[in-house]
Scaffold this motif. Sequence first.
Motif, mmCIF file in Angstrom:
data_model
loop_
_atom_site.group_PDB
_atom_site.id
_atom_site.type_symbol
_atom_site.label_atom_id
_atom_site.label_comp_id
_atom_site.label_asym_id
_atom_site.label_seq_id
_atom_site.Cartn_x
_atom_site.Cartn_y
_atom_site.Cartn_z
ATOM 1 N N SER A 569 93.816 79.001 123.513
ATOM 2 C CA SER A 569 92.769 77.988 123.631
ATOM 3 C C SER A 569 93.259 76.719 122.966
ATOM 4 N N GLN A 571 91.700 73.574 120.328
ATOM 5 C CA GLN A 571 90.613 73.102 119.476
ATOM 6 C C GLN A 571 90.855 71.636 119.169
ATOM 7 N N LEU A 590 85.443 71.046 118.549
ATOM 8 C CA LEU A 590 85.101 71.736 119.782
ATOM 9 C C LEU A 590 86.357 72.320 120.394
ATOM 10 N N VAL A 592 88.061 74.562 124.158
ATOM 11 C CA VAL A 592 87.910 75.124 125.501
ATOM 12 C C VAL A 592 89.008 76.149 125.721
ATOM 13 N N LYS A 602 83.799 77.293 126.617
ATOM 14 C CA LYS A 602 83.734 76.128 125.729
ATOM 15 C C LYS A 602 82.884 76.479 124.525
ATOM 16 N N TRP A 603 83.117 75.737 123.427
ATOM 17 C CA TRP A 603 82.311 75.953 122.215
ATOM 18 C C TRP A 603 82.450 74.746 121.305
ATOM 19 N N CYS A 604 81.356 74.426 120.609
ATOM 20 C CA CYS A 604 81.379 73.391 119.580
ATOM 21 C C CYS A 604 80.992 74.047 118.255
ATOM 22 N N ASP A 615 77.684 76.432 123.003
ATOM 23 C CA ASP A 615 78.169 76.169 124.356
ATOM 24 C C ASP A 615 77.286 75.200 125.129
ATOM 25 N N TYR A 621 85.375 69.784 132.159
ATOM 26 C CA TYR A 621 86.673 70.306 131.770
ATOM 27 C C TYR A 621 87.201 71.285 132.806
ATOM 28 N N TYR A 632 95.131 71.842 130.367
ATOM 29 C CA TYR A 632 93.758 71.590 129.931
ATOM 30 C C TYR A 632 93.424 70.131 130.237
ATOM 31 N N LEU A 634 90.020 67.383 129.978
ATOM 32 C CA LEU A 634 88.645 67.209 129.512
ATOM 33 C C LEU A 634 88.205 65.766 129.644
ATOM 34 N N ILE A 636 85.099 64.009 127.746
ATOM 35 C CA ILE A 636 84.057 64.241 126.747
ATOM 36 C C ILE A 636 83.146 63.020 126.714
#
Length: 693
Positions: A569, A571, A590, A592, A602-604, A615, A621, A632, A634, A636
């Motif tokens: 992943s 970060q 955050l 992905v 995804k996560w913050c 999420d 993304y 990757y 994104l 944002i």
Amino acid sequence: MKRRPIYVVLILFIVLGSWLLLNHRENNSASEKQVQEVLPTSTVDTNTTMANVTVNNRETPVQYLDPAYKVTVKHDILYASKKNETDAEEPLKLDLYQPIGDETKQRPVFIFIHGGGYTGGDKSDAADFSEGLAKRGYAVLTIDYRLKKDPFFNFTRTLNDANEDINDVIKWINEHAETYGLNKERIVIGGDSAGGHLAKNFVNLSLAKDPSLVKSVFSNIDIYGGELTRSADSKLPPVLIIHGTIDKMVPYQQSIDLAAQLKEKGIYHNLLTLEGVGHDYKNEKYIDEIMETTAHFLWNVMNSSDLASLWENSGITVASGSAFDIKLPEVYRSASKEPLNIDLPEGWLLNGEEEGSLRIQVPESLVRGNDSLFVSQGADPTAASSFTMNINVIDPLAVYYETFYEESAKEIKTHMDVTNQSTSNFSGSVEADYETGRSTRGTYASTVENLEPGKSVRLEIPELARGQRSLKVFNDIGTLLQSTVDSSNVLLLPKLSPPVQIDGNLSDWGNQAPFDVKDVKIMGWQGEQDLSAKGSLAWDADNLYLGVEVIDDYHAQSASGDAIWSGDSIQIGIGIANGDGTVPSEYHELGVARGDTGELLKWCWLAPKGFNLGDVIELQYAVERKDSKTSYELAIPWRELKSDDVQVKPGMKLKFSLLVNDNDGEGRKGWVEYNSGIGSAKDVDAFGDLFVH
């Protein structure tokens, strides 16, 4: 510490930390005196400066103090098997670090407990620290213990399980002492963050419940572990507290309060304060000072039958060219005719003795680092009352750079704050060399007049100073006093036109703001095909854009939700800088990922108050995997990053860090990063700079 905001939760439980209330009991805490040298002692009197005081230069390494050995490691030794929170049987393992060539039959044992907020982390986290102690002659056990998905749902069980696991480790030591050459009567328990909290509280609680469990523990090492959950027991063994002043996860004030409580109870302790340091003891800028101070503290408490004969600190910081005083403990200031012996590094001087204090002069030189100082009393230094100190020699001037955008000139410039760390006024000049915003070399020079000790002056470099920066400091007669090199990542982000397609294909990005993700934090890294990455950044009125191309020989991501950091992943840490360019107090973290079956995740983990977590964070993304390449991409939205009163326009500054996690199917191996502040610590001060351009 791991890749998620576990320490935010740790602070909450420390605030609630008085709800476990137990009774006092007794414990023995004295340790035998043992001074053992790796080689025969051969000190030479090089300078006798006063009656009854002899100054020597020590040349031979001292057991348990100097790194004299190579190290071997036995991994994954099973020490217990216990039911975890899912009622499944969980094997609990340890790694054993041992010195090679040490003929000692029974080595003192250091149990290191990793951090992670009781939800993450593993025994490999302390590999470097453990190897450093083993080089000095210790046997070091780094241990896994039972973690919890939500440790505070039933925090009593969390602590009980962890304490039971530590007790099992001590039982394992007792059962295997002869096999592995362990001294079961000399045990240190320490750790960082949650591990530091657990280490000292295990001993403190055991003294109330069953003192026999910790009768062999002669010291605690607490690296930003916060408060005790109950009042300190008067039988606590000596405690070394290590904490940075700008720790945003566990406030430094908690260690100040802990030190005050220990002093009130008459418990010998040292507090090593790391100025300007956050929640990260592994940073290469100060890990040596932490390692050396720990070794000196343990040597002192292990080799002293009278803790009152020890000095108040096992480690201090002194600027090159400065003098410092050692106030001798009372036992050394008696009317006794016993001679006093001082071992100093070569070139250092004893300048005098006044009212029981010794004044030591550190010479001016370009050498920096840690040195040992010994004080002993008696005709035979190896059999006398003695203590040792780690002296961390630093630069006379500390220099801090801060980039900022000057609205009136429409230019990026750099503040250069100069602080006098020495004990004398400074007059002289500073010269800086750096990379400019035009990718050329730039220089800046200025004089500094009569800067008092502890005072600062702000200079202004009239352009961006980034990349590798070298600094030279001269005194007023032109003598070079220091020469230092640092580096700073600053990217100028172009406005994206036309927009890119967020589809995981980075071929349409063109020449945006590129960067290499090249800081490797993986044990046993096999090169760029194992894991490597490069990225690009851009912006428009609606979004901040990020593209990252990762080369990874094996892709594994079986986690979901807040655990996606444990698999392959990325970060991202992003903070909107204050208007004057300074570091914000809050920021976003955050990430992905692409799951093993192709699902997007995804996560913050962290966000300023009022912004989305989990999420529900809104972003576009895509993550594509082909052969050994993962792409990757994104977009944002700015509304997910900034408040309404912050305008996105040229000159806007952000703090930024990126981390690429690596998992080859057997758990997270480590990561590569661009800037720092996510992986080994949550520290926005370690982020690099972005400017909307």
